[in-house]
Design a protein around this motif. Sequence first.
Motif, PDB file in Angstrom:
ATOM      1  N   LEU A 137      -4.755  -4.257 -18.710  1.00 38.87           N
ATOM      2  CA  LEU A 137      -3.537  -4.463 -17.936  1.00 38.87           C
ATOM      3  C   LEU A 137      -2.753  -3.166 -17.952  1.00 38.87           C
ATOM      4  N   ILE A 138      -2.495  -2.634 -16.768  1.00 37.66           N
ATOM      5  CA  ILE A 138      -1.779  -1.365 -16.674  1.00 37.66           C
ATOM      6  C   ILE A 138      -0.541  -1.532 -15.813  1.00 37.66           C
ATOM      7  N   THR A 139       0.551  -0.955 -16.292  1.00 38.32           N
ATOM      8  CA  THR A 139       1.791  -0.898 -15.539  1.00 38.32           C
ATOM      9  C   THR A 139       2.115   0.580 -15.340  1.00 38.32           C
ATOM     10  N   SER A 140       2.289   0.971 -14.079  1.00 41.82           N
ATOM     11  CA  SER A 140       2.522   2.378 -13.752  1.00 41.82           C
ATOM     12  C   SER A 140       3.683   2.510 -12.790  1.00 41.82           C
ATOM     13  N   CYS A 141       4.500   3.523 -13.005  1.00 38.45           N
ATOM     14  CA  CYS A 141       5.549   3.826 -12.035  1.00 38.45           C
ATOM     15  C   CYS A 141       5.219   5.110 -11.278  1.00 38.45           C
ATOM     16  N   ASN A 142       4.030   5.669 -11.511  1.00 36.58           N
ATOM     17  CA  ASN A 142       3.621   6.904 -10.841  1.00 36.58           C
ATOM     18  C   ASN A 142       2.452   6.722  -9.880  1.00 36.58           C
ATOM     19  N   TRP A 143       1.672   5.676 -10.055  1.00 30.34           N
ATOM     20  CA  TRP A 143       0.451   5.495  -9.270  1.00 30.34           C
ATOM     21  C   TRP A 143       0.550   4.230  -8.424  1.00 30.34           C
ATOM     22  N   THR A 144       0.001   4.293  -7.227  1.00 30.22           N
ATOM     23  CA  THR A 144      -0.057   3.120  -6.360  1.00 30.22           C
ATOM     24  C   THR A 144      -1.257   2.261  -6.743  1.00 30.22           C
ATOM     25  N   LYS A 145      -1.279   1.054  -6.221  1.00 30.99           N
ATOM     26  CA  LYS A 145      -2.414   0.160  -6.443  1.00 30.99           C
ATOM     27  C   LYS A 145      -3.709   0.851  -6.021  1.00 30.99           C
ATOM     28  N   GLU A 146      -3.717   1.418  -4.837  1.00 36.20           N
ATOM     29  CA  GLU A 146      -4.933   2.048  -4.309  1.00 36.20           C
ATOM     30  C   GLU A 146      -5.397   3.194  -5.209  1.00 36.20           C
ATOM     31  N   GLU A 147      -4.456   3.990  -5.686  1.00 36.21           N
ATOM     32  CA  GLU A 147      -4.823   5.117  -6.552  1.00 36.21           C
ATOM     33  C   GLU A 147      -5.401   4.628  -7.877  1.00 36.21           C
ATOM     34  N   LEU A 148      -4.805   3.604  -8.465  1.00 42.06           N
ATOM     35  CA  LEU A 148      -5.316   3.072  -9.732  1.00 42.06           C
ATOM     36  C   LEU A 148      -6.691   2.429  -9.545  1.00 42.06           C
ATOM     37  N   VAL A 149      -6.846   1.655  -8.475  1.00 43.75           N
ATOM     38  CA  VAL A 149      -8.147   1.031  -8.205  1.00 43.75           C
ATOM     39  C   VAL A 149      -9.204   2.113  -8.040  1.00 43.75           C
ATOM     40  N   ILE A 173       8.022  -0.913   3.228  1.00 48.49           N
ATOM     41  CA  ILE A 173       8.232  -1.659   1.991  1.00 48.49           C
ATOM     42  C   ILE A 173       7.234  -1.156   0.964  1.00 48.49           C
ATOM     43  N   GLY A 174       7.717  -0.925  -0.244  1.00 51.26           N
ATOM     44  CA  GLY A 174       6.851  -0.450  -1.310  1.00 51.26           C
ATOM     45  C   GLY A 174       7.246  -1.050  -2.642  1.00 51.26           C
ATOM     46  N   ASN A 175       6.501  -0.678  -3.653  1.00 49.62           N
ATOM     47  CA  ASN A 175       6.775  -1.137  -5.010  1.00 49.62           C
ATOM     48  C   ASN A 175       7.230   0.051  -5.835  1.00 49.62           C
ATOM     49  N   SER A 176       8.228  -0.175  -6.691  1.00 51.20           N
ATOM     50  CA  SER A 176       8.670   0.886  -7.597  1.00 51.20           C
ATOM     51  C   SER A 176       7.760   0.973  -8.811  1.00 51.20           C
ATOM     52  N   VAL A 177       7.023  -0.097  -9.058  1.00 54.81           N
ATOM     53  CA  VAL A 177       6.110  -0.188 -10.194  1.00 54.81           C
ATOM     54  C   VAL A 177       4.842  -0.901  -9.720  1.00 54.81           C
ATOM     55  N   THR A 178       3.711  -0.479 -10.249  1.00 53.97           N
ATOM     56  CA  THR A 178       2.439  -1.139  -9.964  1.00 53.97           C
ATOM     57  C   THR A 178       1.921  -1.741 -11.259  1.00 53.97           C
ATOM     58  N   ALA A 179       1.499  -3.002 -11.207  1.00 51.45           N
ATOM     59  CA  ALA A 179       0.943  -3.666 -12.383  1.00 51.45           C
ATOM     60  C   ALA A 179      -0.369  -4.337 -11.967  1.00 51.45           C
ATOM     61  N   LEU A 180      -1.460  -3.917 -12.584  1.00 50.50           N
ATOM     62  CA  LEU A 180      -2.786  -4.412 -12.218  1.00 50.50           C
ATOM     63  C   LEU A 180      -3.540  -4.907 -13.437  1.00 50.50           C
TER      64      LEU A 180
END
Length: 185
Positions: A137-149, A173-180
């Motif tokens: 489980l990763i929470t990032s405020c620097n990377w988008t979903k696509e970049e992490l995937v 519309i975007g996310n300030s944080v990505t959690a995958l």
Amino acid sequence: MSKALSKRFGEESMDRIITWLEMQKISKDVALLDIGTGNGVFLIELAKSGFTNLTGIDNSSTAVELAKAIAEKEEVMSLKLQVADFLHPFPKLSQYDICIDKGTFDAISLSPDHPAEKRSLYQQSLHSVLKEGGMFLITSCNWTKEELVNHFSEGFEMLQELPTPKFQFGGKIGNSVTALVFRRK
């Protein structure tokens, strides 16, 4: 990151992950590793939620000492806290069912010294400490979903995107944080 944003990022991230673990009915004795545990507050909250097999690592001995002091003050004595560099794990760091990262990958990615090499080492380390079929489980405020995937595509499959706060800017519309959530193949 401002203190208020940092605090909100941390608290929301903890709540999001604990809620997800409980909704998945994850066993309370699952072997869980908090990568870059910092002050250990997330592990303390997991312990208060009933989880019992919790390990936190950080490359800062000061952070680990602080985590131990906070755990003692909170009377949570079951945590395993240790100084370790996740990019160079040692045999004791192996075979976790779940690994959680709330900003450590971000920090490694921002390193001025060889960030691409460090991201690659991070992925190798993650693959070595996480059991086959284990979850990351990763929470990032620097990377988008696509970049992490894309980054974790080798050896991992994305299972789920956890809901995070959204914002609108310039009509987008975007996310300030990505959690995958990923599963190790």
